[in-house]
Design an enzyme around this catalytic site. Structure first.
Site, mmCIF file in Angstrom:
data_model
loop_
_atom_site.group_PDB
_atom_site.id
_atom_site.type_symbol
_atom_site.label_atom_id
_atom_site.label_comp_id
_atom_site.label_asym_id
_atom_site.label_seq_id
_atom_site.Cartn_x
_atom_site.Cartn_y
_atom_site.Cartn_z
ATOM 1 N N GLY A 1 79.709 69.503 42.131
ATOM 2 C CA GLY A 1 79.553 68.055 42.000
ATOM 3 C C GLY A 1 78.094 67.629 41.980
ATOM 4 O O GLY A 1 77.701 66.721 41.233
ATOM 5 N N ASP A 2 77.270 68.271 42.800
ATOM 6 C CA ASP A 2 75.834 67.981 42.818
ATOM 7 C C ASP A 2 75.210 68.346 41.470
ATOM 8 O O ASP A 2 74.322 67.649 40.969
ATOM 9 C CB ASP A 2 75.145 68.771 43.930
#
Length: 303
Positions: free
Chosen positions: A248-249
């Site tokens: 997600g990052d």
């Protein structure tokens, strides 16, 4: 310039053990140590993609020094505030199943916090500020909102990646981008979401509550972008998932890397989807060459 803030960094100590058994001695087959924390992950991926950025936040002790030295050796600019105590260590145990043991991290007092505010107060409308991850219990739950308030007059584009009340409290200050996954979206509205239409409905509600752009990550189902231009779906490329940490990052980093260069939100979304998948298919955070390889497998369509 893109800035990231990580309130509670960590050393991610990843160990592989064959047939782990509790209550006895286990031998490590292989081990790795990485500088961890959601904001730090974003900085590392931006750096891998060739985009200059600066990592802000708090470090402490010999573990904090490891994080700073590791990032600088990779070429990531840092401007951390040093605390007393030690930065936490998060243990990621990989065996027949994956187990995580996360440390608590040092306390941050008002004097420390004011030092961070001073660094943020020099940002302007050309800058992006990524606020990512959970924060220590010693801090107010609306700390991200307090930071946003300091950015409004200078029109800094703020990206928020967290969960629950810490996220919803930021919406009234119109964050540039938020990125909950489909499970976090269910938790925000306390509902069971079972299909894509429901995901889109609740993501649009987040926009109505103030978010400018919303990306919903859905693992193997790809991702959705809800923005002024409409609703878009990005497919997920084929690959073997090797790493659940940082995908997600990486999506946020890939999005910002391309958007900051082109201001094309659809192309940025495609790069974000490719970056998130590239990390999921790698043992560490993604490299630019692999992201570019996956781009051809990702189709972005308007719904």
């Amino acid at each position: 310039m893109i800035y990231t803030v990580t309130f509670n960094p960590s050393i991610d100590y990843v160990i592989n053990v064959e047939d782990f058994r509790s209550g006895t001695v286990n031998r490590v087959v292989s081990e790795e140590k990485y500088p961890g924390g959601k904001g730090i992950n974003v900085s590392r991926v931006l750096n891998n993609l060739g985009v200059k950025n600066k990592a802000l936040g708090f470090i402490a002790g010999f573990t904090g020094k490891f994080i700073k030295d590791s990032l600088q050796s990779e070429g990531v600019d840092t401007d951390f505030i040093e605390l007393s105590g030690d930065t936490r260590i998060n243990v990621k145990l990989k065996s027949n199943e994956e187990t995580e043991i996360n440390g608590a991290g040092p306390d941050i007092n008002e004097k420390n916090l004011n030092k961070l505010f001073e660094k943020i107060e020099i940002l302007n409308s050309d800058d992006y500020l990524v606020l990512a991850g959970n924060v220590q219990k010693s801090l107010p739950t609306n700390i991200y909102s307090l930071i946003q308030q300091k950015c409004i007059s200078r029109k800094v584009k703020v990206v928020v990646d967290t969960t629950g009340e810490a996220l919803t409290s930021t919406l009234k200050y119109n964050p540039f981008l938020i990125k909950p996954n489909n499970h976090e979206l269910s938790e925000i509205f306390n509902v069971e979401i079972t299909n894509r239409e429901e995901i889109i409905h609740y993501a649009q509600r987040l926009r109505e509550m103030g978010a400018q752009n919303v990306i919903i990550s859905m693992a193997g189902e790809g991702a959705l972008l809800i923005c002024n231009e409409g609703v878009y779906h990005a497919t997920a490329p084929k690959g073997t998932v090797k790493n659940s940490v940082g995908a997600g990052d990486s999506l946020i980093a890939g999005f910002l890397a391309k958007y900051s260069q082109t201001l094309n939100i659809i192309e940025a979304f495609k790069w974000g989807a490719a970056s998130g998948s590239a990390t999921a298919f790698s043992m560490d955070l993604c490299k630019k060459e692999y992201v570019e390889e996956l781009l051809s497998q990702i189709n972005v369509t308007k719904i």
